[in-house]
Scaffold this motif. Sequence first.
Motif, PDB file in Angstrom:
ATOM      1  N   LEU A   1     -67.186 -20.790  -3.037  1.00  0.00           N
ATOM      2  CA  LEU A   1     -68.525 -20.187  -3.039  1.00  0.00           C
ATOM      3  C   LEU A   1     -69.558 -21.029  -2.307  1.00  0.00           C
ATOM      4  O   LEU A   1     -69.548 -22.261  -2.361  1.00  0.00           O
ATOM      5  CB  LEU A   1     -68.999 -19.948  -4.473  1.00  0.00           C
ATOM      6  CG  LEU A   1     -68.142 -19.003  -5.320  1.00  0.00           C
ATOM      7  CD1 LEU A   1     -68.782 -18.806  -6.685  1.00  0.00           C
ATOM      8  CD2 LEU A   1     -67.929 -17.668  -4.610  1.00  0.00           C
TER       9      LEU A   1
ATOM     10  N   ASP B   1     -71.861 -16.398  -2.610  1.00  0.00           N
ATOM     11  CA  ASP B   1     -71.814 -16.004  -4.019  1.00  0.00           C
ATOM     12  C   ASP B   1     -72.549 -14.672  -4.204  1.00  0.00           C
ATOM     13  O   ASP B   1     -73.774 -14.624  -4.181  1.00  0.00           O
ATOM     14  CB  ASP B   1     -72.467 -17.114  -4.865  1.00  0.00           C
ATOM     15  CG  ASP B   1     -72.633 -16.714  -6.319  1.00  0.00           C
ATOM     16  OD1 ASP B   1     -72.015 -15.728  -6.752  1.00  0.00           O
ATOM     17  OD2 ASP B   1     -73.398 -17.414  -7.024  1.00  0.00           O
TER      18      ASP B   1
ATOM     19  N   ASN C   1     -71.593 -12.568  -6.905  1.00  0.00           N
ATOM     20  CA  ASN C   1     -71.538 -12.165  -8.319  1.00  0.00           C
ATOM     21  C   ASN C   1     -72.740 -12.630  -9.129  1.00  0.00           C
ATOM     22  O   ASN C   1     -73.165 -11.930 -10.057  1.00  0.00           O
ATOM     23  CB  ASN C   1     -70.258 -12.690  -8.971  1.00  0.00           C
ATOM     24  CG  ASN C   1     -69.038 -11.988  -8.435  1.00  0.00           C
ATOM     25  OD1 ASN C   1     -69.153 -11.024  -7.688  1.00  0.00           O
ATOM     26  ND2 ASN C   1     -67.855 -12.472  -8.802  1.00  0.00           N
TER      27      ASN C   1
ATOM     28  N   ASN D   1     -63.395 -10.857  -8.512  1.00  0.00           N
ATOM     29  CA  ASN D   1     -63.599  -9.845  -7.470  1.00  0.00           C
ATOM     30  C   ASN D   1     -64.911  -9.113  -7.748  1.00  0.00           C
ATOM     31  O   ASN D   1     -65.123  -8.635  -8.869  1.00  0.00           O
ATOM     32  CB  ASN D   1     -62.454  -8.831  -7.478  1.00  0.00           C
ATOM     33  CG  ASN D   1     -61.246  -9.333  -6.718  1.00  0.00           C
ATOM     34  OD1 ASN D   1     -61.371  -9.850  -5.614  1.00  0.00           O
ATOM     35  ND2 ASN D   1     -60.067  -9.170  -7.312  1.00  0.00           N
TER      36      ASN D   1
HETATM   37  N1  LIG Z   1     -50.639 -13.257  -9.760  1.00  0.00           N
HETATM   38  C1  LIG Z   1     -51.702 -12.573 -10.115  1.00  0.00           C
HETATM   39  N2  LIG Z   1     -52.785 -12.627  -9.348  1.00  0.00           N
HETATM   40  C2  LIG Z   1     -53.866 -11.914  -9.680  1.00  0.00           C
HETATM   41  C3  LIG Z   1     -53.845 -11.115 -10.836  1.00  0.00           C
HETATM   42  C4  LIG Z   1     -52.716 -11.079 -11.635  1.00  0.00           C
HETATM   43  O1  LIG Z   1     -52.642 -10.412 -12.676  1.00  0.00           O
HETATM   44  N3  LIG Z   1     -51.651 -11.857 -11.241  1.00  0.00           N
HETATM   45  N4  LIG Z   1     -54.964 -10.352 -11.116  1.00  0.00           N
HETATM   46  C5  LIG Z   1     -55.762  -9.952  -9.982  1.00  0.00           C
HETATM   47  C6  LIG Z   1     -56.932  -9.292 -10.419  1.00  0.00           C
HETATM   48  S1  LIG Z   1     -56.722  -7.721 -10.984  1.00  0.00           S
HETATM   49  C7  LIG Z   1     -58.150  -9.846 -10.323  1.00  0.00           C
HETATM   50  S2  LIG Z   1     -59.520  -8.934 -10.719  1.00  0.00           S
HETATM   51  C8  LIG Z   1     -58.366 -11.188  -9.836  1.00  0.00           C
HETATM   52  C9  LIG Z   1     -59.258 -11.977 -10.801  1.00  0.00           C
HETATM   53  O2  LIG Z   1     -59.304 -13.246 -10.350  1.00  0.00           O
HETATM   54  P1  LIG Z   1     -60.251 -14.367 -10.916  1.00  0.00           P
HETATM   55  O3  LIG Z   1     -61.105 -13.865 -11.973  1.00  0.00           O
HETATM   56  O4  LIG Z   1     -59.417 -15.531 -11.216  1.00  0.00           O
HETATM   57  O5  LIG Z   1     -61.203 -14.618  -9.692  1.00  0.00           O
HETATM   58  P2  LIG Z   1     -61.038 -15.573  -8.467  1.00  0.00           P
HETATM   59  O6  LIG Z   1     -59.603 -15.796  -8.203  1.00  0.00           O
HETATM   60  O7  LIG Z   1     -61.906 -16.709  -8.705  1.00  0.00           O
HETATM   61  O8  LIG Z   1     -61.647 -14.658  -7.337  1.00  0.00           O
HETATM   62  C10 LIG Z   1     -61.091 -13.432  -6.996  1.00  0.00           C
HETATM   63  C11 LIG Z   1     -61.732 -12.942  -5.708  1.00  0.00           C
HETATM   64  O9  LIG Z   1     -63.105 -12.745  -5.890  1.00  0.00           O
HETATM   65  C12 LIG Z   1     -63.871 -13.568  -5.017  1.00  0.00           C
HETATM   66  N5  LIG Z   1     -65.023 -14.091  -5.743  1.00  0.00           N
HETATM   67  C13 LIG Z   1     -64.985 -14.824  -6.858  1.00  0.00           C
HETATM   68  N6  LIG Z   1     -66.217 -15.152  -7.246  1.00  0.00           N
HETATM   69  C14 LIG Z   1     -67.052 -14.606  -6.369  1.00  0.00           C
HETATM   70  C15 LIG Z   1     -68.450 -14.607  -6.248  1.00  0.00           C
HETATM   71  N7  LIG Z   1     -69.242 -15.235  -7.121  1.00  0.00           N
HETATM   72  N8  LIG Z   1     -69.002 -13.931  -5.209  1.00  0.00           N
HETATM   73  C16 LIG Z   1     -68.220 -13.305  -4.305  1.00  0.00           C
HETATM   74  N9  LIG Z   1     -66.867 -13.263  -4.389  1.00  0.00           N
HETATM   75  C17 LIG Z   1     -66.291 -13.915  -5.397  1.00  0.00           C
HETATM   76  C18 LIG Z   1     -62.940 -14.679  -4.650  1.00  0.00           C
HETATM   77  O10 LIG Z   1     -63.319 -15.321  -3.477  1.00  0.00           O
HETATM   78  C19 LIG Z   1     -61.614 -13.953  -4.578  1.00  0.00           C
HETATM   79  O11 LIG Z   1     -61.492 -13.263  -3.365  1.00  0.00           O
HETATM   80  O12 LIG Z   1     -57.144 -11.871  -9.716  1.00  0.00           O
HETATM   81  C20 LIG Z   1     -56.105 -11.120  -9.078  1.00  0.00           C
HETATM   82  N10 LIG Z   1     -54.992 -11.962  -8.893  1.00  0.00           N
END
Ligand SMILES: Nc1nc2c(c(=O)[nH]1)N[C@H]1C(S)=C(S)[C@@H](COP(=O)(O)OP(=O)(O)OC[C@H]3O[C@@H](n4cnc5c(N)ncnc54)[C@H](O)[C@@H]3O)O[C@H]1N2
Length: 416
Positions: free
Chosen positions: A187, A201, A203, A315
Amino acid sequence: MRSVEEHQRVVRGLLGSTPVTSSPTAAAVGRALADDVRAPVPLPGADSSSMDGYAVRAADVAAAAAGAPVVLPVVDDVPAGRVDVAPLEPGTAQRIMTGAVLPPGADAVVPVEATDRGRDRVAVHEPREPEAHVRRTGCDVAVGDVVLPRGTRLGSAQLGLLAALDVATVPVHAALRVLVVSTGSELVAPGQPAAPGQVHDANSTLVATTLREVGADVRVAQFVADDVEAFLALLDAETAPVGGAGDAGGAGGAGVDLVVTSGGVSEGAYEVVKDGLTAAGRGGEVEFTKTAMQPGMPQGAGRYRGVPVVCLPGNPVSAFVSCEVHLRPAVLAAQGHAVTSRPRVRLTLAEPLRSPAGKLQLRRGRADLAAGTVRPQGEAASHFLGALALADCLVVLPEHVTEVAAGEQVEVWLLV
Ligand SMILES: Nc1nc2c(c(=O)[nH]1)N[C@H]1C(S)=C(S)[C@@H](COP(=O)(O)OP(=O)(O)OC[C@H]3O[C@@H](n4cnc5c(N)ncnc54)[C@H](O)[C@@H]3O)O[C@H]1N2
Ligand code: MOO
């Protein structure tokens, strides 16, 4: 996998209710009433006219007709605001304006359009029934009426009514104090350059705005990297007891009633939120779970050192939908609102949609309420922030649904 309803209950259960305070009415916009408000005075406050015209006794103009007007002397002039209105003698008229006090003895108003507009004498061309264009005292609101029930959101119409009733203060639920913490080593703050591999960022702004829109008092912490120690150090500083502050949900006197995190909750190697809040002996009592929802499957909820914590997936579309399904209704309820859901309508789907079995899917859409249709906006994937921003509704595809044909009816939540 946890059902959506179960996770909604868990999140709602964490938040309790915010304290009740007495607010100056004009400052209470967006708050929910903590008690019924009864009318201390009637509206209108006096018998009055609803038209510009002539106050008369209806019997005196009963014979008026187009070619045979009734002519009455105009003995007084009653503009709005006049407080010394004289009684109306039989066989006379008083010129009267909209909202002005009806002279005692008058029982009807003849609008100027039905007269020759005379100043000393008036020719009335049409009869009027008794009570024509008369507003009786209390016909809108009677003294003692519950004019606004507990739980009502105070918007412009409600605050306007309270001003009309001269209600200076109202009991309302305080704003929930929320700290928003985004996580992720990728971020970068908006305004700073982002190298390839870094993302601005989104979110923090998205989550904070959703919660501010429902009246929460939101503070955004500087986002933290995927570093458990840095994350917990931030939470320690932000949730430390301050003493004497309101306590919405057993927050133990901390200056924050709820921490909302985003990111770091799924299955990878650097899941800072999950790792930090489940680390043994570190003060987190947070359960991380997969919910039967798409987007927004991975979720966390619990407490850190007594302070409620809700952990959203990273996401951006997942974070948005999680707010809509779990946080927004819970925050509204904690702040005393009777209505906690978006307006829900059934519309005809303009394009076919598929949905994973066993999951509630919330697709983004654009509603055409006049045509009664909804068109999906963008794909299902949870990184399509561009499509989300053009959407004005969420299309609800329940757990048991795997396919919906164009032309079928679907439930739609309007994002208004
Ligand atoms: N092996 C697996 N991988 C993933 C799974 C799973 O069950 N098994 N679930 C997927 C799903 S569904 C989701 S939803 C995401 C959730 O992931 P996290 O909560 O750990 O989030 P991050 O990995 O940190 O980020 C995911 C994505 O979002 C972007 N991001 C994060 N924070 C921000 C922000 N503040 N502003 C803009 N974008 C943000 C980050 O760069 C990533 O692209 O996990 C999947 N994976
Ligand atoms: O469930 Mo995740 O939230 O689809 O992208």
